[in-house]
Design a protein around this motif. Structure first.
Motif, PDB file in Angstrom:
ATOM      1  N   MET A   1      17.167  47.449  23.970  1.00  0.00           N
ATOM      2  CA  MET A   1      16.334  46.649  24.867  1.00  0.00           C
ATOM      3  C   MET A   1      14.882  47.078  24.703  1.00  0.00           C
ATOM      4  N   GLY A   2      13.995  46.096  24.501  1.00  0.00           N
ATOM      5  CA  GLY A   2      12.587  46.389  24.321  1.00  0.00           C
ATOM      6  C   GLY A   2      11.844  46.455  25.638  1.00  0.00           C
ATOM      7  N   GLY A   3      10.532  46.559  25.552  1.00  0.00           N
ATOM      8  CA  GLY A   3       9.702  46.654  26.744  1.00  0.00           C
ATOM      9  C   GLY A   3       8.507  47.527  26.469  1.00  0.00           C
ATOM     10  N   LYS A   4       7.525  47.476  27.362  1.00  0.00           N
ATOM     11  CA  LYS A   4       6.280  48.199  27.100  1.00  0.00           C
ATOM     12  C   LYS A   4       6.473  49.712  27.110  1.00  0.00           C
ATOM     13  N   PHE A   5       7.394  50.195  27.953  1.00  0.00           N
ATOM     14  CA  PHE A   5       7.615  51.636  27.980  1.00  0.00           C
ATOM     15  C   PHE A   5       8.424  52.096  26.771  1.00  0.00           C
ATOM     16  N   ARG A   6       9.344  51.262  26.297  1.00  0.00           N
ATOM     17  CA  ARG A   6      10.049  51.569  25.056  1.00  0.00           C
ATOM     18  C   ARG A   6       9.068  51.601  23.887  1.00  0.00           C
ATOM     19  N   ASP A   7       8.137  50.646  23.841  1.00  0.00           N
ATOM     20  CA  ASP A   7       7.120  50.635  22.780  1.00  0.00           C
ATOM     21  C   ASP A   7       6.221  51.863  22.863  1.00  0.00           C
ATOM     22  N   GLY A 231      18.702  41.850  49.082  1.00  0.00           N
ATOM     23  CA  GLY A 231      17.464  42.291  48.454  1.00  0.00           C
ATOM     24  C   GLY A 231      17.380  41.780  47.024  1.00  0.00           C
ATOM     25  N   ASP A 232      16.347  42.226  46.319  1.00  0.00           N
ATOM     26  CA  ASP A 232      16.132  41.747  44.955  1.00  0.00           C
ATOM     27  C   ASP A 232      17.060  42.407  43.936  1.00  0.00           C
ATOM     28  N   CYS A 233      17.661  43.558  44.277  1.00  0.00           N
ATOM     29  CA  CYS A 233      18.569  44.219  43.343  1.00  0.00           C
ATOM     30  C   CYS A 233      19.886  43.449  43.299  1.00  0.00           C
ATOM     31  N   ILE A 234      20.292  43.035  42.085  1.00  0.00           N
ATOM     32  CA  ILE A 234      21.515  42.226  41.945  1.00  0.00           C
ATOM     33  C   ILE A 234      22.684  43.055  41.398  1.00  0.00           C
ATOM     34  N   SER A 235      22.524  44.403  41.433  1.00  0.00           N
ATOM     35  CA  SER A 235      23.595  45.314  40.992  1.00  0.00           C
ATOM     36  C   SER A 235      24.044  45.026  39.560  1.00  0.00           C
ATOM     37  N   CYS A 236      23.095  44.718  38.692  1.00  0.00           N
ATOM     38  CA  CYS A 236      23.441  44.475  37.284  1.00  0.00           C
ATOM     39  C   CYS A 236      23.694  45.778  36.527  1.00  0.00           C
ATOM     40  N   ASN A 237      23.184  46.900  37.099  1.00  0.00           N
ATOM     41  CA  ASN A 237      23.372  48.237  36.535  1.00  0.00           C
ATOM     42  C   ASN A 237      22.717  48.413  35.152  1.00  0.00           C
ATOM     43  N   GLN A 238      21.787  47.554  34.809  1.00  0.00           N
ATOM     44  CA  GLN A 238      21.084  47.712  33.543  1.00  0.00           C
ATOM     45  C   GLN A 238      20.231  48.976  33.534  1.00  0.00           C
ATOM     46  N   VAL A 270      15.224  41.939  33.901  1.00  0.00           N
ATOM     47  CA  VAL A 270      16.154  41.229  34.785  1.00  0.00           C
ATOM     48  C   VAL A 270      15.380  40.428  35.837  1.00  0.00           C
ATOM     49  N   MET A 271      14.325  41.016  36.385  1.00  0.00           N
ATOM     50  CA  MET A 271      13.517  40.313  37.378  1.00  0.00           C
ATOM     51  C   MET A 271      12.891  39.051  36.769  1.00  0.00           C
ATOM     52  N   ASP A 272      12.483  39.148  35.509  1.00  0.00           N
ATOM     53  CA  ASP A 272      11.934  37.964  34.844  1.00  0.00           C
ATOM     54  C   ASP A 272      12.974  36.858  34.751  1.00  0.00           C
ATOM     55  N   ILE A 274      15.563  36.261  36.733  1.00  0.00           N
ATOM     56  CA  ILE A 274      15.972  35.671  38.016  1.00  0.00           C
ATOM     57  C   ILE A 274      14.761  35.172  38.816  1.00  0.00           C
ATOM     58  N   GLY A 275      13.583  35.236  38.208  1.00  0.00           N
ATOM     59  CA  GLY A 275      12.403  34.691  38.865  1.00  0.00           C
ATOM     60  C   GLY A 275      11.850  35.539  39.981  1.00  0.00           C
ATOM     61  N   LYS A 276      12.047  36.823  39.921  1.00  0.00           N
ATOM     62  CA  LYS A 276      11.511  37.739  40.929  1.00  0.00           C
ATOM     63  C   LYS A 276      10.351  38.535  40.330  1.00  0.00           C
ATOM     64  N   PRO A 277       9.433  39.000  41.172  1.00  0.00           N
ATOM     65  CA  PRO A 277       8.306  39.778  40.651  1.00  0.00           C
ATOM     66  C   PRO A 277       8.768  41.120  40.083  1.00  0.00           C
ATOM     67  N   ARG A 278       8.078  41.579  39.086  1.00  0.00           N
ATOM     68  CA  ARG A 278       8.393  42.875  38.503  1.00  0.00           C
ATOM     69  C   ARG A 278       8.050  44.002  39.478  1.00  0.00           C
ATOM     70  N   GLY A 279       8.550  45.209  39.170  1.00  0.00           N
ATOM     71  CA  GLY A 279       8.180  46.376  39.962  1.00  0.00           C
ATOM     72  C   GLY A 279       9.218  46.810  40.967  1.00  0.00           C
ATOM     73  N   LEU A 280      10.430  46.265  40.912  1.00  0.00           N
ATOM     74  CA  LEU A 280      11.481  46.765  41.804  1.00  0.00           C
ATOM     75  C   LEU A 280      11.719  48.247  41.516  1.00  0.00           C
ATOM     76  N   ILE A 281      11.714  48.587  40.243  1.00  0.00           N
ATOM     77  CA  ILE A 281      11.658  49.991  39.832  1.00  0.00           C
ATOM     78  C   ILE A 281      10.327  50.169  39.125  1.00  0.00           C
ATOM     79  N   ARG A 282       9.527  51.105  39.585  1.00  0.00           N
ATOM     80  CA  ARG A 282       8.189  51.275  39.015  1.00  0.00           C
ATOM     81  C   ARG A 282       7.770  52.735  39.140  1.00  0.00           C
TER      82      ARG A 282
END
Length: 439
Positions: A1-7, A231-238, A270-272, A274-282
């Motif tokens: 899985m990619g992302g800015k922190f992985r980069d 809440g915004d957490c959907i228990s996807c466990n990603q 995941v937030m992207d 489901i249409g929720k704002p980023r930052g649930l974990i930040r």
């Protein structure tokens, strides 16, 4: 899985290229950075550090130790997550495993499959790649302590010392076991830094943090929609799936968290979706999550103390590096006896001169003695050569006529001047002793 922190993690890993390529950098015909322990000298470009300057190494260790503490106080274990060799090597080993064997499900299936030509080929390639990385790690480490190019010749022609081969074997097997099999368990059970990190944190340390107020109560998606009241957490466990140490950041800060930010990337993706704002974990501090004003760095006493120690270490290093000089002079006066009166009536003192040539080249010097009139020297040559990176010691006798000696203690000055390739000088003040009745 990619992302800015992985980069960011991949870019940080690139700094380890210095470890592998640094020994091959040449400077003025020799290895640019060489920690020559057998000859007791460290060569760093034009700077030669000898045992007499070992306090510089102490300051370097102090600088990096306090820098690590300061970074941990501000941003947690970012060193572990982005720069630690165990993390980087484990990522590399895991990537090789993934390329050869596929996803975790495919790897488990392959492990359970019978041994056939395909499985043997894949396993041999994987473990050979792991062992090769381990060998290069050990070789690169050894190359910092001897000439890298000569080391290749000695190792390949079986002319290297037993110590070198033992070092290569230890690093090869150590890297192979730690990064290939133990992986995150090395962080849990072997790394002392993981044990002491807690005392470096405070309520303003920035760490990967789960926003409980926003995420709870958790709930699965129903037909692609979030259930009303959840809440915004959907228990996807990603966030758990991508964590290198397998912790659940939603349970709060834990010993296994290495502040790598991969859970942030996973949750944001995941937030992207489901249409929720980023930052649930930040990245956030405890005070920020509680709504308490976060102090700037210059108002945090712990950080200021760390910065003060770092500034002291840097100042000491800069002073030391700019005052190393090309040679060092010590003059030791003979104490028994302090002086001898010759048959001519002249008084004579004995001295031991120790001159350290701090360069890696032969130094030509001249020595002179001043302090009073009519000083006669014995044992000093007008011109002499000093061996590179060596201490030269010799005995000198000074004689002063009785009529020119006015006190029982007279300052005398030994001056060394270099010429030809180097242009430098140094002076050492000593004492010439005579009888007390002269006072």
């Amino acid at each position: 899985m990619g992302g800015k922190f992985r980069d960011l993690k991949l870019k940080a890993a690139a700094t380890w290229l210095i470890f592998f390529l640094g020994p091959y950098l040449r400077w003025d015909g020799s290895q640019a950075v060489l920690f020559d322990i057998p000859n007791r000298k460290f060569q760093i470009f034009d700077i030669t550090i000898l045992p007499q300057d070992v306090w510089l190494l102490a300051l370097i260790l102090l600088f990096f130790a306090i820098l690590l503490a300061a970074i941990t106080s501000v941003a947690g274990r970012v060193f572990c997550g982005y720069f630690c060799f165990q993390t980087i090597w484990t990522d590399a080993f895991t990537k090789i495993e993934e390329l050869l064997e596929g996803s975790p499900a495919k790897r488990r299936k392959l492990d359970k499959a019978p041994w056939d030509a395909r499985k043997i080929r894949i396993k041999v390639i994987k473990h050979s790649a792991w062992l090769s990385i381990g060998f290069l790690t050990g070789f690169s480490f050894s190359a910092w302590f001897t000439d890298a190019y000569q080391l290749w010749i000695d190792v390949l022609t079986l002319q290297a010392s037993v110590f070198i081969y033992v070092m290569l074997l230890v690093f090869t097997l150590g890297t192979y076991v730690l990064a290939g099999f133990m992986r995150e368990q090395a962080c849990f059970w072997l790394c002392p830094y993981a044990r002491i990190q807690g005392v470096m944190y405070d309520t303003e340390t920035i760490l990967p943090t789960y926003d409980i107020a926003r995420g709870e109560p958790r709930g699965k998606l129903t037909k692609g929609n979030v259930v009303e009241g959840n809440g915004d957490c959907i228990s996807c466990n990603q966030c758990v799936a991508v964590c290198p140490t397998g912790i659940d950041i939603r349970g709060g800060q834990q010993e296994g968290c290495i502040t790598c930010g991969l859970c942030l990337d996973a949750c944001d993706s995941v937030m992207d979706k489901i249409g929720k704002p980023r930052g649930l974990i930040r990245y956030a501090s405890m005070n920020e999550m509680k709504g308490i004003e976060v102090k700037p760095l210059h108002k945090r006493p712990r950080v200021l103390i760390y910065l003060g120690i770092i500034a002291f270490a840097v100042t000491g290093l800069l002073y030391g590096l700019t005052h190393l000089g090309t040679f060092d002079l010590k003059v030791i006066h003979e104490r028994q006896p302090l002086f001898v009166q010759m048959s001519s009536g002249d008084f004579q003192n004995k001295y031991e001169l120790k001159i350290l040539n701090k360069t890696d080249k032969v130094m030509n010097v001249s020595i002179s003695v001043t302090g009073t009139d009519n000083i006669t020297t014995k044992g000093i040559r007008e011109k002499m050569s000093l061996a590179p990176s060596k201490l030269t010691s010799f005995t000198v006798f000074l004689s002063i006529p009785k009529k020119d000696l006015k006190k029982s203690r007279t300052p005398v000055y030994f001056t060394i001047d270099s010429y030809e390739e180097f242009d430098d000088s140094t002076e050492y003040q000593s004492m010439f002793y005579g009888p007390k009745y002269l006072d």
